[in-house]
Design a protein around this motif. Structure first.
Motif, short mmCIF file in Angstrom:
data_model
loop_
_atom_site.label_atom_id
_atom_site.label_comp_id
_atom_site.label_asym_id
_atom_site.label_seq_id
_atom_site.Cartn_x
_atom_site.Cartn_y
_atom_site.Cartn_z
N THR A 54 37.78 36.72 -15.43
CA THR A 54 36.35 36.38 -15.95
C THR A 54 35.81 37.38 -16.87
OG1 THR A 54 35.60 37.12 -13.81
CG2 THR A 54 34.90 35.10 -14.66
N ALA A 55 35.21 36.83 -17.85
CA ALA A 55 34.67 37.72 -18.88
C ALA A 55 33.05 37.60 -18.70
CB ALA A 55 35.10 37.27 -20.34
N GLY A 56 32.55 36.79 -17.97
CA GLY A 56 31.27 36.51 -17.81
C GLY A 56 30.51 37.64 -16.98
N LEU A 57 29.32 37.72 -17.81
CA LEU A 57 28.58 38.73 -17.30
C LEU A 57 27.34 38.37 -16.55
CD1 LEU A 57 28.09 41.10 -20.75
CD2 LEU A 57 29.82 40.90 -18.69
N PRO A 58 26.70 39.00 -15.53
CA PRO A 58 25.85 38.78 -14.62
C PRO A 58 24.52 39.11 -15.21
CG PRO A 58 26.65 40.74 -13.72
CD PRO A 58 27.41 40.27 -15.18
N ASP A 59 23.64 38.28 -14.63
CA ASP A 59 22.22 38.77 -15.07
C ASP A 59 21.75 39.88 -14.36
OD1 ASP A 59 22.03 36.45 -16.89
OD2 ASP A 59 20.72 35.30 -15.28
N ILE A 60 20.90 40.78 -14.91
CA ILE A 60 20.46 41.68 -14.08
C ILE A 60 19.39 41.17 -12.99
CG2 ILE A 60 19.25 44.04 -13.97
CD1 ILE A 60 20.38 44.51 -16.76
N ILE A 79 23.69 43.24 -7.57
CA ILE A 79 24.38 43.17 -8.70
C ILE A 79 25.24 41.71 -9.04
CG2 ILE A 79 26.24 44.22 -10.00
CD1 ILE A 79 25.53 46.81 -8.73
N ARG A 80 25.55 41.14 -7.95
CA ARG A 80 25.97 40.04 -8.06
C ARG A 80 27.04 39.58 -9.24
NH1 ARG A 80 22.95 35.55 -4.77
NH2 ARG A 80 22.00 36.80 -3.54
N ASP A 81 27.83 40.41 -9.37
CA ASP A 81 28.88 40.36 -10.40
C ASP A 81 30.00 39.74 -10.10
OD1 ASP A 81 30.84 40.85 -12.37
OD2 ASP A 81 29.76 42.57 -13.19
N VAL A 82 30.53 38.54 -10.61
CA VAL A 82 31.63 37.79 -10.25
C VAL A 82 32.86 38.63 -10.57
CG1 VAL A 82 33.04 35.67 -10.72
CG2 VAL A 82 30.70 35.58 -10.60
N GLY A 83 32.89 39.45 -11.61
CA GLY A 83 33.99 40.33 -11.81
C GLY A 83 34.18 41.43 -10.84
N LEU A 84 33.17 41.98 -10.22
CA LEU A 84 33.34 42.87 -9.53
C LEU A 84 33.70 42.29 -7.93
CD1 LEU A 84 32.75 45.82 -8.65
CD2 LEU A 84 30.27 45.37 -8.19
N ALA A 104 43.87 43.37 -16.22
CA ALA A 104 43.53 42.35 -17.20
C ALA A 104 42.08 42.07 -17.07
CB ALA A 104 44.36 40.94 -16.85
N LEU A 105 41.74 42.01 -15.60
CA LEU A 105 40.13 41.86 -15.33
C LEU A 105 39.40 42.83 -15.97
CD1 LEU A 105 38.15 40.43 -13.65
CD2 LEU A 105 38.65 42.13 -11.75
N ALA A 106 39.83 44.04 -15.74
CA ALA A 106 39.06 45.31 -16.21
C ALA A 106 38.82 45.42 -17.62
CB ALA A 106 39.93 46.64 -15.79
N VAL A 107 40.12 44.91 -18.29
CA VAL A 107 40.12 44.99 -19.79
C VAL A 107 38.99 43.94 -20.44
CG1 VAL A 107 41.22 44.48 -22.03
CG2 VAL A 107 42.44 45.89 -20.05
N ALA A 108 39.15 42.76 -19.68
CA ALA A 108 38.05 41.73 -20.01
C ALA A 108 36.84 42.11 -19.84
CB ALA A 108 38.42 40.15 -19.47
#
Lengths: 176, 176
Positions: free
Chosen positions: A92-98, B98-103, B119-123
């Motif tokens: 995922t390249a999506g970013l979360p809202d703060i 934080i609610r970060d899907v990447g995390l 790959a995730l980290a790079v994106a």
DNA sequence: ATCCCTATGGTCTGTTTCGGATGGTGCCGA
DNA sequence: TCGGCACCATCCGAAACAGACCATAGGGAT
């Protein structure tokens, strides 16, 4: 089949079941509370309802404990595991809202006096520092797994936020 | 009186009306999109429905434009302003998730290989850097108001997150 | 003038989330 | 054996959410 959409909660359940093996919703709740729950709080009610939903979709399967309370025990199916791997494999390249209520208040800080802004900044700084200390006490050595490494972002965030609020407190923004 | 509870969306509306004066929902939507929307995205439908709800509670009042589309124009009432000031004056110490899907994906990174984690980290790193650039281009000088100063946390967050993901990419976590 | 096209502006709906209220139940100690 | 409490589970109303869909004013072409 219907376009059954998997939510982050779904993947959370799948991931937990894949990592920890068959679990009851209560166990999921516990596991979540002491790990990923630090940065993403899931209402416990969803950890009961979501596996039920997912059972219908064939992603998990349900059994019953033998004795005692005869709790529901869920385990991941091959279909579920495939869905999980699929998800994990897409970066995922999506970013979360703060979505920080404190930040929202700061945004409207021009409507009140600098004293109020300062009080907010001090309170936020304190809260972030406290949370930072909590995080720093969780593990001693360097992270031993991907799961543990997530704490790094938590720490980085708390540090950044504490510093930000400190700077606001020291140097309160004023419309000239 | 009923326990009418004000949500962050309510305060957003109140704050916008207090700052910018009477506005139509469409104008609210515009204003939000180019400011606070960067760190808290509100579905535009709520910027239509929320003022209606609030009208019933006496926090805002509604008029109609004279000509043209005869749009609804909302303005804040004394009651609304009091509620807003009350809220702004209480320094929240609450912290956001934080609610970060990447995390979340990283948290389950042990279930897949290091390549996927990488790959995730790079994106993620790329996405945060891009967002950072966007933020840095928004204002030239130092912040001129509390509202503008909020960008500081956005920048701090993006920097911290980009650095975190860079470190994950460079030094992938591996269970020994 | 008319008509069409598109920016602009607005409404609605089904689904999911949220978070707390509430309600059982096995187990241990007295 | 029984009472209480920690453990466990479900339910519900109120919002949030995303986005599909609709309406219209006003300008431009003819």
């Amino acid at each position: 089949m219907s376009t059954y959409s998997l939510t982050p909660t779904s993947y959370l359940v799948l991931g937990c079941l894949a990592s920890a093996g068959p679990s009851t919703p209560y166990e999921l709740k516990q596991a979540v509370a002491e790990s990923v729950g630090y940065f993403w709080s899931f209402p416990h009610s969803q950890l009961y309802s979501e596996p039920a939903r997912m059972t219908a979709a064939g992603l998990v399967q349900e059994e019953r404990e033998e004795g005692g309370r005869r709790r529901r025990v869920f385990s991941i199916t091959a279909v579920g595991r495939a869905a999980l791997d699929d998800w994990l494999t897409q970066p995922t390249a999506g970013l979360p809202d703060i979505r920080d209520v404190g930040l929202l208040k700061l945004f409207f800080g021009d409507l009140v006096g600098p004293d109020e802004v300062n009080a907010l900044a001090v309170a936020q700084r304190g809260a972030h520092e406290e949370r930072l200390k909590l995080y720093e006490g969780l593990f001693s050595g360097p992270p031993q797994s991907a799961a543990e490494s997530t704490i790094g972002l938590g720490i980085a965030w708390e540090r950044a936020a504490a510093a930000f609020w400190a700077s606001i407190a020291e140097n309160p923004p004023k419309p000239t």
